[in-house]
Design an enzyme around this catalytic site. Sequence first.
Site, PDB file in Angstrom:
ATOM      1  N   ARG A 121     -14.935  15.920 -11.087  1.00 35.43           N
ATOM      2  CA  ARG A 121     -15.577  14.052 -10.937  1.00 35.43           C
ATOM      3  C   ARG A 121     -13.905  13.325 -11.614  1.00 35.43           C
ATOM      4  O   ARG A 121     -14.418  12.127 -11.742  1.00 35.43           O
ATOM      5  CB  ARG A 121     -16.701  13.783 -11.095  1.00 35.43           C
ATOM      6  CG  ARG A 121     -17.289  14.565  -9.915  1.00 35.43           C
ATOM      7  CD  ARG A 121     -18.904  14.222 -10.321  1.00 35.43           C
ATOM      8  NE  ARG A 121     -20.208  15.129  -8.874  1.00 35.43           N
ATOM      9  CZ  ARG A 121     -20.535  15.872 -10.391  1.00 35.43           C
ATOM     10  NH1 ARG A 121     -20.545  16.522 -10.953  1.00 35.43           N
ATOM     11  NH2 ARG A 121     -21.183  16.923  -9.263  1.00 35.43           N
ATOM     12  N   LYS A 143      -2.755   3.826  -7.837  1.00 37.14           N
ATOM     13  CA  LYS A 143      -3.718   4.612  -6.337  1.00 37.14           C
ATOM     14  C   LYS A 143      -3.025   6.063  -6.745  1.00 37.14           C
ATOM     15  O   LYS A 143      -1.800   6.614  -7.121  1.00 37.14           O
ATOM     16  CB  LYS A 143      -2.522   3.808  -5.633  1.00 37.14           C
ATOM     17  CG  LYS A 143      -3.036   2.923  -4.240  1.00 37.14           C
ATOM     18  CD  LYS A 143      -2.318   2.151  -3.606  1.00 37.14           C
ATOM     19  CE  LYS A 143      -2.453   0.814  -2.887  1.00 37.14           C
ATOM     20  NZ  LYS A 143      -1.947   0.217  -1.558  1.00 37.14           N
ATOM     21  N   GLU A 185      12.145  -1.475  -4.392  1.00 32.53           N
ATOM     22  CA  GLU A 185      10.623  -2.375  -5.045  1.00 32.53           C
ATOM     23  C   GLU A 185      11.264  -3.424  -5.471  1.00 32.53           C
ATOM     24  O   GLU A 185      10.374  -4.220  -5.625  1.00 32.53           O
ATOM     25  CB  GLU A 185       9.864  -1.188  -5.038  1.00 32.53           C
ATOM     26  CG  GLU A 185      10.272  -0.148  -4.297  1.00 32.53           C
ATOM     27  CD  GLU A 185       8.825  -0.168  -3.265  1.00 32.53           C
ATOM     28  OE1 GLU A 185       8.094  -1.463  -3.475  1.00 32.53           O
ATOM     29  OE2 GLU A 185       8.787   1.124  -1.854  1.00 32.53           O
ATOM     30  N   LYS A 227       3.154  -6.174 -11.038  1.00 29.98           N
ATOM     31  CA  LYS A 227       2.334  -5.750 -10.573  1.00 29.98           C
ATOM     32  C   LYS A 227       0.922  -5.699 -11.274  1.00 29.98           C
ATOM     33  O   LYS A 227       0.283  -5.313 -10.555  1.00 29.98           O
ATOM     34  CB  LYS A 227       3.296  -3.775 -10.405  1.00 29.98           C
ATOM     35  CG  LYS A 227       1.698  -3.743  -9.799  1.00 29.98           C
ATOM     36  CD  LYS A 227       2.232  -1.979  -8.745  1.00 29.98           C
ATOM     37  CE  LYS A 227       1.743  -1.976  -8.594  1.00 29.98           C
ATOM     38  NZ  LYS A 227       1.890  -0.457  -7.730  1.00 29.98           N
ATOM     39  N   GLU A 237      -7.107  -3.653  -3.105  1.00 31.28           N
ATOM     40  CA  GLU A 237      -6.683  -3.629  -2.757  1.00 31.28           C
ATOM     41  C   GLU A 237      -7.385  -4.048  -0.813  1.00 31.28           C
ATOM     42  O   GLU A 237      -7.455  -4.224   0.026  1.00 31.28           O
ATOM     43  CB  GLU A 237      -6.049  -2.902  -1.845  1.00 31.28           C
ATOM     44  CG  GLU A 237      -4.718  -3.253  -0.837  1.00 31.28           C
ATOM     45  CD  GLU A 237      -3.686  -2.064  -0.379  1.00 31.28           C
ATOM     46  OE1 GLU A 237      -2.860  -1.082  -1.030  1.00 31.28           O
ATOM     47  OE2 GLU A 237      -3.417  -1.901   0.997  1.00 31.28           O
ATOM     48  N   ARG A 241      -3.480  -7.667  -3.125  1.00 36.31           N
ATOM     49  CA  ARG A 241      -2.237  -6.384  -3.485  1.00 36.31           C
ATOM     50  C   ARG A 241      -1.577  -5.836  -2.792  1.00 36.31           C
ATOM     51  O   ARG A 241      -1.407  -5.406  -2.583  1.00 36.31           O
ATOM     52  CB  ARG A 241      -3.391  -4.904  -4.188  1.00 36.31           C
ATOM     53  CG  ARG A 241      -2.694  -3.771  -4.141  1.00 36.31           C
ATOM     54  CD  ARG A 241      -3.824  -2.860  -5.263  1.00 36.31           C
ATOM     55  NE  ARG A 241      -2.675  -2.367  -5.327  1.00 36.31           N
ATOM     56  CZ  ARG A 241      -2.686  -0.573  -6.152  1.00 36.31           C
ATOM     57  NH1 ARG A 241      -4.348  -1.212  -6.849  1.00 36.31           N
ATOM     58  NH2 ARG A 241      -1.716  -0.120  -6.571  1.00 36.31           N
ATOM     59  N   ASN A 245       2.405  -4.676   0.012  1.00 33.04           N
ATOM     60  CA  ASN A 245       2.869  -4.048   1.072  1.00 33.04           C
ATOM     61  C   ASN A 245       4.529  -4.365   1.470  1.00 33.04           C
ATOM     62  O   ASN A 245       4.217  -4.200   2.607  1.00 33.04           O
ATOM     63  CB  ASN A 245       1.838  -4.192   1.751  1.00 33.04           C
ATOM     64  CG  ASN A 245       1.075  -2.545   1.587  1.00 33.04           C
ATOM     65  OD1 ASN A 245       1.165  -1.987   0.414  1.00 33.04           O
ATOM     66  ND2 ASN A 245      -0.873  -2.585   1.839  1.00 33.04           N
ATOM     67  N   HIS A 248       6.532  -2.208   4.621  1.00 32.36           N
ATOM     68  CA  HIS A 248       6.888  -1.595   4.032  1.00 32.36           C
ATOM     69  C   HIS A 248       5.375  -1.047   5.636  1.00 32.36           C
ATOM     70  O   HIS A 248       5.311  -0.009   5.756  1.00 32.36           O
ATOM     71  CB  HIS A 248       5.194  -0.668   3.076  1.00 32.36           C
ATOM     72  CG  HIS A 248       6.438  -0.838   1.506  1.00 32.36           C
ATOM     73  ND1 HIS A 248       6.996  -1.513   1.429  1.00 32.36           N
ATOM     74  CD2 HIS A 248       6.515   0.518   1.344  1.00 32.36           C
ATOM     75  CE1 HIS A 248       6.943  -1.632  -0.022  1.00 32.36           C
ATOM     76  NE2 HIS A 248       7.438  -0.034  -0.112  1.00 32.36           N
ATOM     77  N   HIS A 252       7.223   1.803   6.610  1.00 38.92           N
ATOM     78  CA  HIS A 252       6.833   3.476   6.689  1.00 38.92           C
ATOM     79  C   HIS A 252       7.705   3.815   8.741  1.00 38.92           C
ATOM     80  O   HIS A 252       7.499   5.083   7.904  1.00 38.92           O
ATOM     81  CB  HIS A 252       5.445   2.995   6.266  1.00 38.92           C
ATOM     82  CG  HIS A 252       4.484   3.911   4.941  1.00 38.92           C
ATOM     83  ND1 HIS A 252       3.432   2.948   5.267  1.00 38.92           N
ATOM     84  CD2 HIS A 252       5.393   4.249   3.779  1.00 38.92           C
ATOM     85  CE1 HIS A 252       3.546   2.643   3.576  1.00 38.92           C
ATOM     86  NE2 HIS A 252       5.289   3.776   3.039  1.00 38.92           N
ATOM     87  N   HIS A 272      12.873   6.952   1.431  1.00 40.00           N
ATOM     88  CA  HIS A 272      12.101   5.602   1.250  1.00 40.00           C
ATOM     89  C   HIS A 272      12.678   3.971   1.102  1.00 40.00           C
ATOM     90  O   HIS A 272      12.809   2.833   1.154  1.00 40.00           O
ATOM     91  CB  HIS A 272      11.078   5.953   0.406  1.00 40.00           C
ATOM     92  CG  HIS A 272       9.805   5.015   0.128  1.00 40.00           C
ATOM     93  ND1 HIS A 272       8.815   4.691   0.829  1.00 40.00           N
ATOM     94  CD2 HIS A 272       9.628   3.476  -0.417  1.00 40.00           C
ATOM     95  CE1 HIS A 272       8.244   4.003   0.842  1.00 40.00           C
ATOM     96  NE2 HIS A 272       8.386   3.168   0.138  1.00 40.00           N
TER      97      HIS A 272
HETATM   98  N1  GLY Z   1       2.823   0.143  -4.128  1.00 41.49           N
HETATM   99  C1  GLY Z   1       1.916  -0.438  -3.588  1.00 41.49           C
HETATM  100  C2  GLY Z   1       0.556  -0.663  -4.381  1.00 41.49           C
HETATM  101  O1  GLY Z   1       0.527  -0.319  -5.598  1.00 41.49           O
HETATM  102  O2  GLY Z   1       0.082  -1.609  -4.184  1.00 41.49           O
END
Ligand code: GLY
Length: 370
Positions: A121, A143, A185, A227, A237, A241, A245, A248, A252, A272
């Site tokens: 957990r 993430k 990025e 960031k 997010e 946040r 994107n 992206h 993507h 990417h």
């Molecule tokens: N790579 C985008 C984020 O971490 O929200």
Amino acid sequence: MQQVNIRFTSSGYVVRIGSNLLPRVGQETRAIARSPRAAVITDAGVAAHYLDPLLASLRGAGLQAEAAVVPAGEASKSLTQAGELYDRLLRARLDRGSVVVALGGGVVTDLAGFVAATYMRGIAWVAVSTTLLGQVDASVGGKTAVDHPRCKNLIGAFHQPSLVLADVSTLATLPDEEFRTGLAEVVKHAVIRDAQLFGLLETRPDPILGRDPDALEDVVARNVKIKADVIMADPHESGLRRILNYGHTVGHALESAAIEGSGKLGGAPVTHGRAVALGMMAEARIALARGLIGSAPVERQRQVLKRFGLPVQLEASVDLERCLALMQHDKKALAGRLRFVLPEAIGAVRDVDDVAEDEIRQALLSLTSD
Ligand code: GLY
């Protein structure tokens, strides 16, 4: 060395950025661990360069450290691979007080972070990031995920690391294409949030491209600060946040469409970073067509991407209709709407959800005739 503190209501961690940080991983991990066992998760490419010194540092600090080496590449971000890693952690008798150390780029930190998030957990993890993409983006923000056969990053969790080390010395061995993926990025962060960083990328690209350690430390630290500000305001997010994107939503879909097709994007094998660069160009063109932004900043973005060896022109072989169809499948559209982050100026963006399919088509078409 520079340090960025990330603080949430009830927790926080430090991101350290500098040269030759690997030798300190052992002591720092020992301070986090509540049991003497640790496991390093890394990939075969990174292991060849950095696994031995990392294990030596961990063992030198009194930890019983085991290593699990997965194949390099996105295919390792699978539930099957995660399952094998749980077996490894169990055999190494990691308990709730143990620490997982992720050594590698975005694939490794996503996978190892996911395993740490779910084993018993959730146990602590440390990210030792060895790619530019990892250092400026993937290792910061908690993430974690593996891919579903039909959707990247579908299965995951928010699980913040206890420490992030971005050792810019490790960037010396990074292949050019991977370095460029990180630069995409970096440009993204500058366009969404930091006109000053953008100015630096425009006026002083050479030390960055030459991988001068001081220039890299400065660039990585600036990106981590951007960031950090965003994720501290919105860790899960639900709002701000989403600006991360930028590039992206289209990127993507372009990445997947090009992989299904010729395997090329902007005249070279798909990465990417190449997809995100073209995604940013397409999304900037959508903003331009809407009158949200002028042509001068869009041209500045184009020039910086070009200078960094990233593509700004789309070949005719990419199936645009397939790309549009894939966008509809994007998991961010699962709630029913496709969201876009559109630039309003260098350093400022807006989140919109009313972009029509034809606006995207026109923007993509405009990139084929540049
Ligand atoms: N790579 C985008 C984020 O971490 O929200």
